[in-house]
Design an enzyme around this catalytic site. Structure first.
Site, PDB file in Angstrom:
ATOM      1  N   SER A 124       0.834  -1.206   0.000  1.00 17.84           N
ATOM      2  CA  SER A 124       0.000   0.000   0.000  1.00 17.84           C
ATOM      3  C   SER A 124       0.862   1.246   0.000  1.00 17.84           C
ATOM      4  CB  SER A 124      -0.866  -0.033   1.260  1.00 17.84           C
ATOM      5  OG  SER A 124      -1.440   1.223   1.498  1.00 17.84           O
ATOM      6  N   TYR A 148      -1.511  -1.252  10.891  1.00 21.48           N
ATOM      7  CA  TYR A 148      -1.832  -1.769   9.557  1.00 21.48           C
ATOM      8  C   TYR A 148      -0.671  -1.498   8.599  1.00 21.48           C
ATOM      9  CZ  TYR A 148      -3.589  -1.777   4.776  1.00 21.48           C
ATOM     10  OH  TYR A 148      -3.706  -1.981   3.420  1.00 21.48           O
ATOM     11  N   LYS A 152       2.137  -4.072   6.627  1.00 19.61           N
ATOM     12  CA  LYS A 152       2.472  -4.106   5.188  1.00 19.61           C
ATOM     13  C   LYS A 152       3.993  -3.989   5.003  1.00 19.61           C
ATOM     14  CE  LYS A 152      -1.423  -4.803   3.553  1.00 19.61           C
ATOM     15  NZ  LYS A 152      -1.715  -5.978   2.774  1.00 19.61           N
TER      16      LYS A 152
HETATM   17  P1  NAD Z   1     -10.917  -7.086   1.323  1.00 15.93           P
HETATM   18  O1  NAD Z   1     -11.100  -7.086   2.797  1.00 15.93           O
HETATM   19  O2  NAD Z   1     -12.120  -6.822   0.477  1.00 15.93           O
HETATM   20  O3  NAD Z   1     -10.264  -8.459   0.842  1.00 15.93           O
HETATM   21  C1  NAD Z   1      -9.384  -9.203   1.647  1.00 15.93           C
HETATM   22  C2  NAD Z   1      -9.850 -10.646   1.633  1.00 15.93           C
HETATM   23  O4  NAD Z   1      -8.957 -11.439   2.418  1.00 15.93           O
HETATM   24  C3  NAD Z   1     -11.248 -10.838   2.215  1.00 15.93           C
HETATM   25  O5  NAD Z   1     -12.006 -11.582   1.306  1.00 15.93           O
HETATM   26  C4  NAD Z   1     -10.999 -11.602   3.515  1.00 15.93           C
HETATM   27  O6  NAD Z   1     -12.086 -12.440   3.851  1.00 15.93           O
HETATM   28  C5  NAD Z   1      -9.718 -12.357   3.200  1.00 15.93           C
HETATM   29  N1  NAD Z   1      -8.887 -12.687   4.365  1.00 15.93           N
HETATM   30  C6  NAD Z   1      -8.456 -11.845   5.354  1.00 15.93           C
HETATM   31  N2  NAD Z   1      -7.699 -12.516   6.223  1.00 15.93           N
HETATM   32  C7  NAD Z   1      -7.609 -13.802   5.782  1.00 15.93           C
HETATM   33  C8  NAD Z   1      -6.961 -14.958   6.271  1.00 15.93           C
HETATM   34  N3  NAD Z   1      -6.258 -14.961   7.409  1.00 15.93           N
HETATM   35  N4  NAD Z   1      -7.088 -16.100   5.578  1.00 15.93           N
HETATM   36  C9  NAD Z   1      -7.821 -16.136   4.433  1.00 15.93           C
HETATM   37  N5  NAD Z   1      -8.460 -15.067   3.926  1.00 15.93           N
HETATM   38  C10 NAD Z   1      -8.355 -13.906   4.596  1.00 15.93           C
HETATM   39  O7  NAD Z   1      -9.760  -6.040   0.995  1.00 15.93           O
HETATM   40  P2  NAD Z   1      -9.289  -5.431  -0.396  1.00 15.93           P
HETATM   41  O8  NAD Z   1      -9.678  -4.005  -0.423  1.00 15.93           O
HETATM   42  O9  NAD Z   1      -9.701  -6.319  -1.517  1.00 15.93           O
HETATM   43  O10 NAD Z   1      -7.715  -5.478  -0.188  1.00 15.93           O
HETATM   44  C11 NAD Z   1      -6.928  -6.562  -0.654  1.00 15.93           C
HETATM   45  C12 NAD Z   1      -5.496  -6.354  -0.194  1.00 15.93           C
HETATM   46  O11 NAD Z   1      -5.012  -5.112  -0.705  1.00 15.93           O
HETATM   47  C13 NAD Z   1      -5.324  -6.293   1.323  1.00 15.93           C
HETATM   48  O12 NAD Z   1      -4.120  -6.967   1.662  1.00 15.93           O
HETATM   49  C14 NAD Z   1      -5.197  -4.802   1.601  1.00 15.93           C
HETATM   50  O13 NAD Z   1      -4.443  -4.548   2.753  1.00 15.93           O
HETATM   51  C15 NAD Z   1      -4.479  -4.326   0.348  1.00 15.93           C
HETATM   52  N6  NAD Z   1      -4.740  -2.906   0.053  1.00 15.93           N
HETATM   53  C16 NAD Z   1      -6.029  -2.471  -0.048  1.00 15.93           C
HETATM   54  C17 NAD Z   1      -6.274  -1.122  -0.291  1.00 15.93           C
HETATM   55  C18 NAD Z   1      -7.702  -0.619  -0.371  1.00 15.93           C
HETATM   56  O14 NAD Z   1      -7.901   0.597  -0.247  1.00 15.93           O
HETATM   57  N7  NAD Z   1      -8.703  -1.435  -0.594  1.00 15.93           N
HETATM   58  C19 NAD Z   1      -5.212  -0.224  -0.455  1.00 15.93           C
HETATM   59  C20 NAD Z   1      -3.899  -0.718  -0.374  1.00 15.93           C
HETATM   60  C21 NAD Z   1      -3.674  -2.079  -0.120  1.00 15.93           C
HETATM   61  C1  UD1 Z   2      -6.793   5.391   4.056  1.00 20.94           C
HETATM   62  C2  UD1 Z   2      -5.902   4.778   5.108  1.00 20.94           C
HETATM   63  C3  UD1 Z   2      -4.663   4.186   4.442  1.00 20.94           C
HETATM   64  C4  UD1 Z   2      -5.051   3.210   3.340  1.00 20.94           C
HETATM   65  C5  UD1 Z   2      -5.960   3.940   2.339  1.00 20.94           C
HETATM   66  C6  UD1 Z   2      -6.454   3.054   1.221  1.00 20.94           C
HETATM   67  C7  UD1 Z   2      -6.337   6.074   7.148  1.00 20.94           C
HETATM   68  C8  UD1 Z   2      -5.773   7.052   8.138  1.00 20.94           C
HETATM   69  N1  UD1 Z   2      -5.543   5.766   6.102  1.00 20.94           N
HETATM   70  O1  UD1 Z   2      -6.081   6.421   3.486  1.00 20.94           O
HETATM   71  O2  UD1 Z   2      -3.848   3.525   5.387  1.00 20.94           O
HETATM   72  O3  UD1 Z   2      -3.905   2.724   2.676  1.00 20.94           O
HETATM   73  O4  UD1 Z   2      -7.107   4.452   3.050  1.00 20.94           O
HETATM   74  O5  UD1 Z   2      -7.319   2.083   1.728  1.00 20.94           O
HETATM   75  O6  UD1 Z   2      -7.421   5.556   7.324  1.00 20.94           O
HETATM   76  N2  UD1 Z   2     -12.170  11.684   3.864  1.00 20.94           N
HETATM   77  C9  UD1 Z   2     -13.157  12.558   4.261  1.00 20.94           C
HETATM   78  N3  UD1 Z   2     -14.283  12.043   4.830  1.00 20.94           N
HETATM   79  C10 UD1 Z   2     -14.478  10.696   5.008  1.00 20.94           C
HETATM   80  C11 UD1 Z   2     -13.459   9.813   4.597  1.00 20.94           C
HETATM   81  C12 UD1 Z   2     -12.303  10.346   4.046  1.00 20.94           C
HETATM   82  O7  UD1 Z   2     -13.035  13.774   4.112  1.00 20.94           O
HETATM   83  O8  UD1 Z   2     -15.529  10.298   5.554  1.00 20.94           O
HETATM   84  C13 UD1 Z   2     -10.959  12.234   3.218  1.00 20.94           C
HETATM   85  C14 UD1 Z   2      -9.657  11.915   3.948  1.00 20.94           C
HETATM   86  O9  UD1 Z   2      -9.359  12.897   4.904  1.00 20.94           O
HETATM   87  C15 UD1 Z   2      -8.667  11.891   2.761  1.00 20.94           C
HETATM   88  C16 UD1 Z   2      -9.502  11.400   1.582  1.00 20.94           C
HETATM   89  O10 UD1 Z   2     -10.871  11.642   1.940  1.00 20.94           O
HETATM   90  O11 UD1 Z   2      -8.226  13.193   2.475  1.00 20.94           O
HETATM   91  C17 UD1 Z   2      -9.337   9.915   1.287  1.00 20.94           C
HETATM   92  O12 UD1 Z   2      -9.578   9.177   2.492  1.00 20.94           O
HETATM   93  P1  UD1 Z   2      -9.566   7.564   2.510  1.00 20.94           P
HETATM   94  O13 UD1 Z   2     -10.471   7.060   1.442  1.00 20.94           O
HETATM   95  O14 UD1 Z   2      -9.839   7.150   3.911  1.00 20.94           O
HETATM   96  O15 UD1 Z   2      -8.087   7.183   2.069  1.00 20.94           O
HETATM   97  P2  UD1 Z   2      -6.662   7.616   2.687  1.00 20.94           P
HETATM   98  O16 UD1 Z   2      -6.789   8.733   3.618  1.00 20.94           O
HETATM   99  O17 UD1 Z   2      -5.752   7.804   1.534  1.00 20.94           O
END
Ligand code: NAD
Ligand code: UD1
Length: 339
Positions: A124, A148, A152
């Site tokens: 991330s 978190y 990562k």
């Molecule tokens: P998500 O929660 O929708 O998907 C994660 C999946 O992993 C879920 O289906 C959950 O049931 C499964 N899971 C969790 N722990 C497990 C375990 N111990 N064994 C088996 N399955 C397990 O999340 P996502 O948004 O699809 O994110 C996927 C990956 O990308 C995650 O590792 C997350 O940290 C990373 N990531 C997500 C974002 C985001 O904003 N969505 C941003 C940066 C990185």
């Molecule tokens: C969040 C996580 C980050 C993660 C990323 C993607 C936190 C502190 N950080 O970051 O670790 O990698 O999501 O999943 O949670 N905002 C509002 N109102 C809301 C929600 C968000 O104004 O109700 C604003 C935030 O202040 C920010 C922007 O929207 O400026 C995006 O927020 P968000 O979607 O939570 O993503 P990140 O802050 O980038």
């Protein structure tokens, strides 16, 4: 080639499974359904018009993982499974270290035991902490501000150590910026539990009438309009980045670390306006206090992804909002209530 997708029932995983199968890969999904619904798999099967093998199990359980490798010869793993709620990770750090760090270590051990040494890991942009400047390049200093983010970073480091110990491993670390939107069918998308923490699902739920108004966390940042700026990337573009990574993984001679972002930053107010346009709904909002731990600006320099993965995000902010709205309006309660 059989690809194991851990967390394949989740938000990014489900979209990636669609693209992998469309690209001709054979996919096995491994998920404990802690944060996912079996309905997402059924919807994916509908999109691709074929059934998917799903193995229900937990990363931390060696026997669950071994049963997968006993049954299938897996050539690569795309490792999405993990917990991702920043606030919860502050309250329950050990839960995050156990699931994300220990889970990944167990996965690597079992992979090595079955001579599968090829992995793409979901990292991330959070690993850059509060970057001194933008756009963010892969060699910027790394810093985590919460458990978190640290989980990562730790997994990135574990994977680098694994490579040092045995350079026959093929490892790609993909650092995602802010994934949003949904598949264009509107049948799969992000389904957060309870009140969304992230901006886009909150905007979508406000537009559909589930939330009264959005709190904009601060309007006094040093940005174009005072609100936070992020690099929002369409989840289908992100999924495509994984297919390109997988296509090339065998060619790489070192651990590859690659940003997946668009290179463009949008403010919270710009996102509200774009969503209003796409949905033709009003998104009520109020300016609120800054959220603890937030940074002003975060966006990628995506040029390395172009160079090494031949990948570039293609979908616009309007498409992100249109597809996000289609998913939200067709599924106001996400997958919930569907058995
Ligand atoms: P998500 O929660 O929708 O998907 C994660 C999946 O992993 C879920 O289906 C959950 O049931 C499964 N899971 C969790 N722990 C497990 C375990 N111990 N064994 C088996 N399955 C397990 O999340 P996502 O948004 O699809 O994110 C996927 C990956 O990308 C995650 O590792 C997350 O940290 C990373 N990531 C997500 C974002 C985001 O904003 N969505 C941003 C940066 C990185
Ligand atoms: C969040 C996580 C980050 C993660 C990323 C993607 C936190 C502190 N950080 O970051 O670790 O990698 O999501 O999943 O949670 N905002 C509002 N109102 C809301 C929600 C968000 O104004 O109700 C604003 C935030 O202040 C920010 C922007 O929207 O400026 C995006 O927020 P968000 O979607 O939570 O993503 P990140 O802050 O980038």
């Amino acid at each position: 080639m059989k690809i194991l997708v851990t967390g394949g029932a989740g938000y990014i995983g489900s979209h990636t499974v669609v693209l992998l199968i469309e690209a001709g890969y054979e996919v096995i999904v491994f998920d404990n359904f802690y944060n996912a619904s079996k309905e997402s798999i059924r919807r994916v099967e509908k999109i691709i018009n074929q059934s998917i093998e799903v193995i229900e199990g937990d990363l931390r359980n060696r026997d669950d993982l071994k049963s997968v490798f006993e049954k299938h010869t897996i050539s690569s793993v795309i490792h999405f499974a993990g917990l991702k709620a920043v606030g919860e990770s502050v309250e329950k750090p050990l839960k995050y270290y156990d699931n994300n760090v220990n889970g990944s270590a167990v996965l690597c051990e079992v992979m090595a035991e079955y001579d599968c040494k090829s992995i793409i890991f979901s990292s991330s942009a959070t690993v850059y902490g509060d970057p001194h400047t933008t756009p963010i390049l892969e060699d910027f200093p790394l810093f985590a501000t919460n458990p978190y983010g640290r989980s990562k970073l730790m997994v990135e480091e574990i994977l680098r150590d694994v490579y040092v110990s045995d350079n026959t491993w093929k490892i790609i670390l993909l650092r995602y910026f802010n994934p949003v939107g949904a598949h264009e069918s509107g049948t799969i998308g992000e389904d957060p539990n309870g009140i969304p923490n992230n901006l886009m699902p909150f905007i979508a739920q406000t537009a559909v009438g589930k939330r009264e108004y959005l709190s904009v966390f601060g309007d006094d940042y040093d940005t174009k309009d005072g609100t936070g700026v992020r690099d929002y990337i369409h989840v289908v573009d992100l999924a495509k980045g994984h297919v390109n990574a997988l296509d090339r993984i065998e060619n790489f001679k070192e651990v590859m670390t690659v940003n997946l972002g668009t290179g463009k930053g949008y403010s919270v107010l710009e996102m509200i306006r774009a969503f209003e346009k796409a949905s033709n709904k009003k998104v009520a909002y109020k300016i609120a206090q800054r959220r603890a731990g937030d940074i002003a600006t975060c966006f990628a320099d995506p040029s390395y992804a172009k160079e090494v993965l031949d990948w570039k995000a293609e979908k616009s902010i309007d498409q992100m909002c249109e597809d996000g709205w289609r998913w939200q309006s067709q599924n106001p309660n996400g997958y919930k209530g569907i058995v």
